[in-house]
Design a protein around this motif. Structure first.
Motif, PDB file in Angstrom:
ATOM      1  N   ASP A   5     -15.578  -9.812 -58.328  1.00 13.42           N
ATOM      2  CA  ASP A   5     -16.858  -9.260 -58.758  1.00 13.42           C
ATOM      3  C   ASP A   5     -16.845  -8.780 -60.212  1.00 13.42           C
ATOM      4  OD1 ASP A   5     -17.810  -9.780 -56.270  1.00 13.42           O
ATOM      5  OD2 ASP A   5     -17.629  -7.734 -55.518  1.00 13.42           O
ATOM      6  N   ARG A   6     -15.745  -8.231 -60.684  1.00 10.14           N
ATOM      7  CA  ARG A   6     -15.692  -7.700 -62.050  1.00 10.14           C
ATOM      8  C   ARG A   6     -15.787  -8.795 -63.109  1.00 10.14           C
ATOM      9  NH1 ARG A   6      -9.515  -6.424 -63.677  1.00 10.14           N
ATOM     10  NH2 ARG A   6     -10.611  -6.111 -65.634  1.00 10.14           N
ATOM     11  N   PHE A   7     -15.612 -10.073 -62.714  1.00  6.71           N
ATOM     12  CA  PHE A   7     -15.707 -11.175 -63.655  1.00  6.71           C
ATOM     13  C   PHE A   7     -17.017 -11.952 -63.508  1.00  6.71           C
ATOM     14  CE2 PHE A   7     -11.179 -10.439 -62.928  1.00  6.71           C
ATOM     15  CZ  PHE A   7     -10.737 -10.265 -64.223  1.00  6.71           C
ATOM     16  N   LEU A   8     -17.985 -11.364 -62.805  1.00 12.63           N
ATOM     17  CA  LEU A   8     -19.288 -12.000 -62.628  1.00 12.63           C
ATOM     18  C   LEU A   8     -20.401 -11.159 -63.255  1.00 12.63           C
ATOM     19  CD1 LEU A   8     -18.939 -13.054 -58.871  1.00 12.63           C
ATOM     20  CD2 LEU A   8     -18.581 -14.481 -60.889  1.00 12.63           C
ATOM     21  N   SER A   9     -20.053 -10.271 -64.174  1.00 14.12           N
ATOM     22  CA  SER A   9     -21.023  -9.323 -64.725  1.00 14.12           C
ATOM     23  C   SER A   9     -21.994  -9.953 -65.706  1.00 14.12           C
ATOM     24  CB  SER A   9     -20.285  -8.175 -65.422  1.00 14.12           C
ATOM     25  OG  SER A   9     -19.437  -8.694 -66.443  1.00 14.12           O
ATOM     26  N   ASP A  10     -21.669 -11.128 -66.257  1.00 20.17           N
ATOM     27  CA  ASP A  10     -22.514 -11.761 -67.276  1.00 20.17           C
ATOM     28  C   ASP A  10     -22.942 -13.164 -66.854  1.00 20.17           C
ATOM     29  OD1 ASP A  10     -22.372  -9.593 -69.197  1.00 20.17           O
ATOM     30  OD2 ASP A  10     -20.281 -10.168 -69.458  1.00 20.17           O
ATOM     31  N   GLU A  11     -23.262 -13.306 -65.569  1.00 20.04           N
ATOM     32  CA  GLU A  11     -23.795 -14.558 -65.008  1.00 20.04           C
ATOM     33  C   GLU A  11     -22.796 -15.709 -65.124  1.00 20.04           C
ATOM     34  OE1 GLU A  11     -27.574 -15.370 -66.739  1.00 20.04           O
ATOM     35  OE2 GLU A  11     -28.502 -13.548 -65.983  1.00 20.04           O
ATOM     36  N   GLN A  12     -21.500 -15.418 -64.976  1.00 26.17           N
ATOM     37  CA  GLN A  12     -20.517 -16.495 -64.918  1.00 26.17           C
ATOM     38  C   GLN A  12     -20.690 -17.279 -63.610  1.00 26.17           C
ATOM     39  OE1 GLN A  12     -19.828 -13.323 -65.692  1.00 26.17           O
ATOM     40  NE2 GLN A  12     -18.266 -13.156 -67.287  1.00 26.17           N
ATOM     41  N   ASP A  13     -20.324 -18.560 -63.641  1.00 26.47           N
ATOM     42  CA  ASP A  13     -20.425 -19.414 -62.456  1.00 26.47           C
ATOM     43  C   ASP A  13     -19.462 -18.895 -61.380  1.00 26.47           C
ATOM     44  OD1 ASP A  13     -20.257 -21.383 -60.523  1.00 26.47           O
ATOM     45  OD2 ASP A  13     -20.366 -23.032 -61.948  1.00 26.47           O
ATOM     46  N   PRO A  14     -19.977 -18.414 -60.237  1.00 30.47           N
ATOM     47  CA  PRO A  14     -19.103 -17.831 -59.202  1.00 30.47           C
ATOM     48  C   PRO A  14     -18.044 -18.806 -58.682  1.00 30.47           C
ATOM     49  CG  PRO A  14     -21.408 -17.303 -58.778  1.00 30.47           C
ATOM     50  CD  PRO A  14     -21.397 -18.339 -59.868  1.00 30.47           C
ATOM     51  N   LYS A  15     -18.408 -20.071 -58.497  1.00 32.65           N
ATOM     52  CA  LYS A  15     -17.452 -21.045 -57.978  1.00 32.65           C
ATOM     53  C   LYS A  15     -16.310 -21.269 -58.962  1.00 32.65           C
ATOM     54  CE  LYS A  15     -20.725 -23.579 -55.071  1.00 32.65           C
ATOM     55  NZ  LYS A  15     -21.363 -24.903 -54.801  1.00 32.65           N
ATOM     56  N   ALA A  16     -16.638 -21.365 -60.256  1.00 30.86           N
ATOM     57  CA  ALA A  16     -15.604 -21.570 -61.269  1.00 30.86           C
ATOM     58  C   ALA A  16     -14.692 -20.350 -61.358  1.00 30.86           C
ATOM     59  CB  ALA A  16     -16.253 -21.850 -62.622  1.00 30.86           C
ATOM     60  N   VAL A  17     -15.300 -19.162 -61.306  1.00 28.00           N
ATOM     61  CA  VAL A  17     -14.504 -17.928 -61.386  1.00 28.00           C
ATOM     62  C   VAL A  17     -13.550 -17.825 -60.207  1.00 28.00           C
ATOM     63  CG1 VAL A  17     -14.617 -15.424 -61.287  1.00 28.00           C
ATOM     64  CG2 VAL A  17     -16.207 -16.677 -62.746  1.00 28.00           C
ATOM     65  N   GLU A  18     -14.051 -18.092 -59.012  1.00 26.07           N
ATOM     66  CA  GLU A  18     -13.217 -17.990 -57.816  1.00 26.07           C
ATOM     67  C   GLU A  18     -12.064 -18.987 -57.862  1.00 26.07           C
ATOM     68  OE1 GLU A  18     -13.697 -18.029 -52.924  1.00 26.07           O
ATOM     69  OE2 GLU A  18     -15.369 -18.616 -54.227  1.00 26.07           O
ATOM     70  N   LYS A  19     -12.347 -20.203 -58.317  1.00 28.92           N
ATOM     71  CA  LYS A  19     -11.313 -21.237 -58.363  1.00 28.92           C
ATOM     72  C   LYS A  19     -10.227 -20.888 -59.381  1.00 28.92           C
ATOM     73  CE  LYS A  19     -10.786 -26.244 -58.673  1.00 28.92           C
ATOM     74  NZ  LYS A  19     -11.498 -27.541 -58.825  1.00 28.92           N
ATOM     75  N   VAL A  20     -10.638 -20.412 -60.554  1.00 28.87           N
ATOM     76  CA  VAL A  20      -9.677 -20.090 -61.603  1.00 28.87           C
ATOM     77  C   VAL A  20      -8.837 -18.877 -61.227  1.00 28.87           C
ATOM     78  CG1 VAL A  20      -9.459 -19.229 -63.970  1.00 28.87           C
ATOM     79  CG2 VAL A  20     -10.981 -21.137 -63.465  1.00 28.87           C
ATOM     80  N   LEU A  21      -9.473 -17.828 -60.720  1.00 29.04           N
ATOM     81  CA  LEU A  21      -8.728 -16.621 -60.355  1.00 29.04           C
ATOM     82  C   LEU A  21      -7.733 -16.892 -59.238  1.00 29.04           C
ATOM     83  CD1 LEU A  21     -11.429 -13.802 -60.505  1.00 29.04           C
ATOM     84  CD2 LEU A  21      -9.684 -14.387 -62.186  1.00 29.04           C
ATOM     85  N   GLY A  22      -8.087 -17.799 -58.319  1.00 31.15           N
ATOM     86  CA  GLY A  22      -7.161 -18.150 -57.246  1.00 31.15           C
ATOM     87  C   GLY A  22      -5.875 -18.754 -57.778  1.00 31.15           C
ATOM     88  N   LYS A  23      -5.975 -19.512 -58.871  1.00 34.60           N
ATOM     89  CA  LYS A  23      -4.791 -20.112 -59.495  1.00 34.60           C
ATOM     90  C   LYS A  23      -4.044 -19.096 -60.359  1.00 34.60           C
ATOM     91  CE  LYS A  23      -5.651 -24.342 -58.000  1.00 34.60           C
ATOM     92  NZ  LYS A  23      -4.753 -25.093 -57.083  1.00 34.60           N
ATOM     93  N   LEU A  24      -4.778 -18.317 -61.133  1.00 38.10           N
ATOM     94  CA  LEU A  24      -4.136 -17.383 -62.064  1.00 38.10           C
ATOM     95  C   LEU A  24      -3.403 -16.256 -61.346  1.00 38.10           C
ATOM     96  CD1 LEU A  24      -6.760 -16.929 -64.931  1.00 38.10           C
ATOM     97  CD2 LEU A  24      -4.657 -18.270 -64.952  1.00 38.10           C
ATOM     98  N   ASN A  25      -3.815 -15.945 -60.146  1.00 42.59           N
ATOM     99  CA  ASN A  25      -3.196 -14.851 -59.410  1.00 42.59           C
ATOM    100  C   ASN A  25      -1.690 -15.042 -59.266  1.00 42.59           C
ATOM    101  OD1 ASN A  25      -3.442 -12.386 -57.839  1.00 42.59           O
ATOM    102  ND2 ASN A  25      -2.961 -13.645 -56.053  1.00 42.59           N
ATOM    103  N   ASP A  26      -1.235 -16.294 -59.177  1.00 40.93           N
ATOM    104  CA  ASP A  26       0.187 -16.594 -59.020  1.00 40.93           C
ATOM    105  C   ASP A  26       0.891 -16.845 -60.352  1.00 40.93           C
ATOM    106  OD1 ASP A  26      -0.102 -16.467 -56.234  1.00 40.93           O
ATOM    107  OD2 ASP A  26      -0.708 -18.575 -56.128  1.00 40.93           O
ATOM    108  N   MET A  27       0.149 -16.812 -61.451  1.00 46.67           N
ATOM    109  CA  MET A  27       0.726 -17.117 -62.756  1.00 46.67           C
ATOM    110  C   MET A  27       0.965 -15.883 -63.622  1.00 46.67           C
ATOM    111  SD  MET A  27      -1.632 -20.475 -63.630  1.00 46.67           S
ATOM    112  CE  MET A  27      -0.930 -20.652 -65.264  1.00 46.67           C
ATOM    113  N   LEU A  28       0.456 -14.749 -63.213  1.00 47.06           N
ATOM    114  CA  LEU A  28       0.574 -13.556 -64.030  1.00 47.06           C
ATOM    115  C   LEU A  28       1.994 -13.005 -63.991  1.00 47.06           C
ATOM    116  CD1 LEU A  28      -2.725 -11.678 -63.094  1.00 47.06           C
ATOM    117  CD2 LEU A  28      -2.304 -13.275 -64.976  1.00 47.06           C
ATOM    118  N   SER A  29       2.457 -12.509 -65.129  1.00 42.11           N
ATOM    119  CA  SER A  29       3.785 -11.913 -65.220  1.00 42.11           C
ATOM    120  C   SER A  29       3.709 -10.422 -64.896  1.00 42.11           C
ATOM    121  CB  SER A  29       4.351 -12.117 -66.628  1.00 42.11           C
ATOM    122  OG  SER A  29       3.515 -11.509 -67.595  1.00 42.11           O
TER     123      SER A  29
END
Length: 221
Positions: A5-29
């Motif tokens: 939700d915190r990355f949808l504050s400026d009308e970002q595409d929800p599907k794109a945000v969900e897909k990207v965050l799902g991948k980045l969650n395992d890439m963060l140091s």
């Protein structure tokens, strides 16, 4: 788990945000936090948008591939970025990342509001990293050039009454031990940089090895 939700504050595409965050969650140091995400929005078809994500350690470029089946990720750490900027146009804005070496990375069709906030987040993190690096280098120079600090005690002159003459051989002067030098405590990062500089000064490592190891130490700070 990253909250979407915190990355949808400026009308970002929800599907794109969900897909990207799902991948980045395992890439963060360790100790890495995502700060802002901008999603590309083309004026006609926007089925495969590129996403740009700013963290406290780097910028992620997330580009779809194979007609949206796969996602290509490219990241650039703050230590390899010279500057960031954006330019507003008729259809959205261009976000521009200027690396220290290589060609500029330009992403078009970023919504104007998202482009402004993306630039603000990236600029603040980049300037913060540069200031942190300046402070570390300043401490490194101080540790290699400053003399040892010794505490000095002001001498108080006390007038004494005249005493009877005593032959020099009759009284031995008391021994006064010299004050031990007091060195400033060093933190772990400064100590590592000092040891690395010593290896380079003794020609035990090359300049390329020195710069690479120095960058690793600064990045882990």
């Amino acid at each position: 788990m990253i909250l979407i939700d915190r990355f949808l504050s400026d009308e970002q595409d929800p599907k794109a945000v969900e897909k990207v965050l799902g991948k980045l969650n395992d890439m963060l140091s360790a100790n890495e936090e995502l700060i802002y995400m901008a999603v590309q929005k083309r004026p006609a078809v926007n089925l495969l948008p590129t996403c740009i994500v700013v963290s406290n350690k780097r910028i992620f470029y997330c580009e779809p591939g194979n007609f949206g089946i796969t996602m290509n990720f490219k990241d650039i750490s703050w230590k390899t970025i010279k500057e960031v900027s954006f330019k507003e146009e008729i259809f959205g804005s261009k976000f521009i990342c200027v690396p220290t070496y290589g060609e500029n990375i330009i992403t078009e069709y970023i919504p104007k509001v998202q482009a402004r906030k993306l630039y603000q987040a990236a600029h603040e993190q980049l300037e913060g990293f540069k200031e942190q690096q300046r402070q570390i280098e300043l401490e490194e120079r101080r540790s290699t050039t400053s003399p040892v600090t010794v505490n000095t005690v002001p001498t108080t002159v006390v007038e004494e009454e005249p005493m009877a003459f005593i032959p020099p051989t009759a009284v031995a002067a008391p021994y006064v031990a010299p004050a031990a030098p007091i060195e400033e405590a060093e933190d772990e990062t400064t100590l590592k940089l000092r040891k690395l500089k010593t290896l380079y000064d003794k020609q035990l490592i090359t300049l390329e090895e020195y710069e690479a190891k120095k960058a690793d130490i600064l990045d882990s700070f």
